[in-house]
Design a protein around this motif. Sequence first.
Motif, PDB file in Angstrom:
ATOM      1  N   GLU A   7      10.136  12.813  10.361  1.00  0.00           N
ATOM      2  CA  GLU A   7       9.542  11.653   9.691  1.00  0.00           C
ATOM      3  C   GLU A   7       8.345  11.118  10.473  1.00  0.00           C
ATOM      4  O   GLU A   7       7.290  10.826   9.907  1.00  0.00           O
ATOM      5  CB  GLU A   7      10.591  10.551   9.520  1.00  0.00           C
ATOM      6  CG  GLU A   7      11.552  10.782   8.373  1.00  0.00           C
ATOM      7  CD  GLU A   7      12.523   9.623   8.219  1.00  0.00           C
ATOM      8  OE1 GLU A   7      12.475   8.695   9.064  1.00  0.00           O
ATOM      9  OE2 GLU A   7      13.321   9.644   7.270  1.00  0.00           O
ATOM     10  N   THR A  11       7.787  21.022   6.527  1.00  0.00           N
ATOM     11  CA  THR A  11       8.650  21.137   5.362  1.00  0.00           C
ATOM     12  C   THR A  11       9.903  21.918   5.761  1.00  0.00           C
ATOM     13  O   THR A  11       9.829  22.841   6.592  1.00  0.00           O
ATOM     14  CB  THR A  11       7.927  21.875   4.225  1.00  0.00           C
ATOM     15  OG1 THR A  11       7.419  23.117   4.716  1.00  0.00           O
ATOM     16  CG2 THR A  11       6.786  21.042   3.667  1.00  0.00           C
ATOM     17  N   VAL A  14      12.652  16.108   6.495  1.00  0.00           N
ATOM     18  CA  VAL A  14      13.960  15.720   7.023  1.00  0.00           C
ATOM     19  C   VAL A  14      13.755  14.527   7.966  1.00  0.00           C
ATOM     20  O   VAL A  14      12.632  14.245   8.391  1.00  0.00           O
ATOM     21  CB  VAL A  14      14.625  16.899   7.778  1.00  0.00           C
ATOM     22  CG1 VAL A  14      14.988  18.020   6.833  1.00  0.00           C
ATOM     23  CG2 VAL A  14      13.733  17.420   8.893  1.00  0.00           C
ATOM     24  N   ASP A  28      14.259  14.233  11.053  1.00  0.00           N
ATOM     25  CA  ASP A  28      13.739  14.583  12.373  1.00  0.00           C
ATOM     26  C   ASP A  28      12.215  14.666  12.409  1.00  0.00           C
ATOM     27  O   ASP A  28      11.608  14.484  13.475  1.00  0.00           O
ATOM     28  CB  ASP A  28      14.334  15.925  12.833  1.00  0.00           C
ATOM     29  CG  ASP A  28      15.807  15.796  13.172  1.00  0.00           C
ATOM     30  OD1 ASP A  28      16.233  14.652  13.434  1.00  0.00           O
ATOM     31  OD2 ASP A  28      16.515  16.812  13.167  1.00  0.00           O
TER      32      ASP A  28
END
Length: 424
Positions: free
Chosen positions: A366, A359, A362, A364
């Motif tokens: 995924e 968390t 974003v 990057d």
Amino acid sequence: MPVWLREHSWRQTLTAVYLSLPLRGARATPANIFCSEQYLKVSIPPFLFEAILYAPIDDTNSTAKIGNGNIFFTLYKKEPAMWDSLTLANAGKEKLQYLRENAVLKAQEKAKEETEAKKITKQEHKKYALEATMKLEEAERKRIEDLKEKERQKVAKELEFWKNQQKDADKYKSIQNKGELHQEIEPLKERKNEKMNKSRIPNEGTSKIRLKSTKGCHGSCSIFSQNLKEEQLPAPRAAATIKVNFTPRVFPTALRESRVAEEDEWLHKQAEARRRINSDLSELEDLKEEEKNPDWLKDKGNKLFAMGNYLGAVNAYNLAVRLNSKLPLLYLNRAACHLKLRNLHKAMEDSSKALELLTPPVPDNENARVKAHVRRGTAFCQLELYTEGLQDYEAALKIDPKNKNIEKDAEKIRHLIQETMQSS
């Protein structure tokens, strides 16, 4: 076995023979036709036509046209005469073989002669092109040399003209200088005599006057003015020591070139790892320095997983988590090991922990989030909790909707849920 073409039609005049040969659906090209002075052959597999002509022909000027399912030959006779038949009658096998071989030899010799002639012609063309190029280059070289010679002559003339002008100017100046010298000789002699007389009678008053007047004079009097200026210069400054203090830095780069936030985060992680190592010193004292690095332990666990040593990989990940519990990839990789070992509840816990650390979501991270959902969903499905597993697979599809493998697995889970509901 070839199929002989017997059907043909021909007509003649005193100078030419016109032969029409049907192709019977075959496709002919000029390469299928061979013709010499007294031998004609058409080979279109499986069809074959062969003829020993009644008399010699001019094979150079003779032609063959292919069209409308036929081959039309126009054979020009060497001697004007009417033939009794198209082919030579009552010819034995030996004669036919001799004529056939002789025709092939003549064709080979002719092809060889044409090749040699083409080669000679090509050489002559190259020689002519080389000679023409050399002539052009020679003409261009001569033109450039002529231009250079013209420019050289032009510059030489201009230089000679300039030299003559300089000589005339020098002569004029010498004449003018001689006239001026005659006019200035007498005044110079008188001034010299006056200076000699003054220097022979020194006086204190005159010396004082000269010293006072140095403030406004130039030339030889500048020595006195420099001495006076030196006397008016201030005294040099006293020596002192300047202390320079530098800001203490852990990293060798300058503060203006560094990334303070990333460096602080790195230092914080290192301090936390050292604290954990110091707290478990009794258990970690046998480890090497590199083995106390969480990143090194993660790479070691990945290698053990690739080799199939899942239990060893779990031990490596466990030690890395003890050193740094904020790396989501450690939990994600350990979940994969637990799935292989059928520790399904532990796989679910590690996947959930990885999702907590990944968390905020974003681009990057995924890929890591997709893996976490899929591994947790797989654990749910292996525990026959298909509804919860389907929720994780659908969450993975929302992150990566183009992943066909996840979509297929989700569809299988839906079918399992439907079958379970129908059976109940």
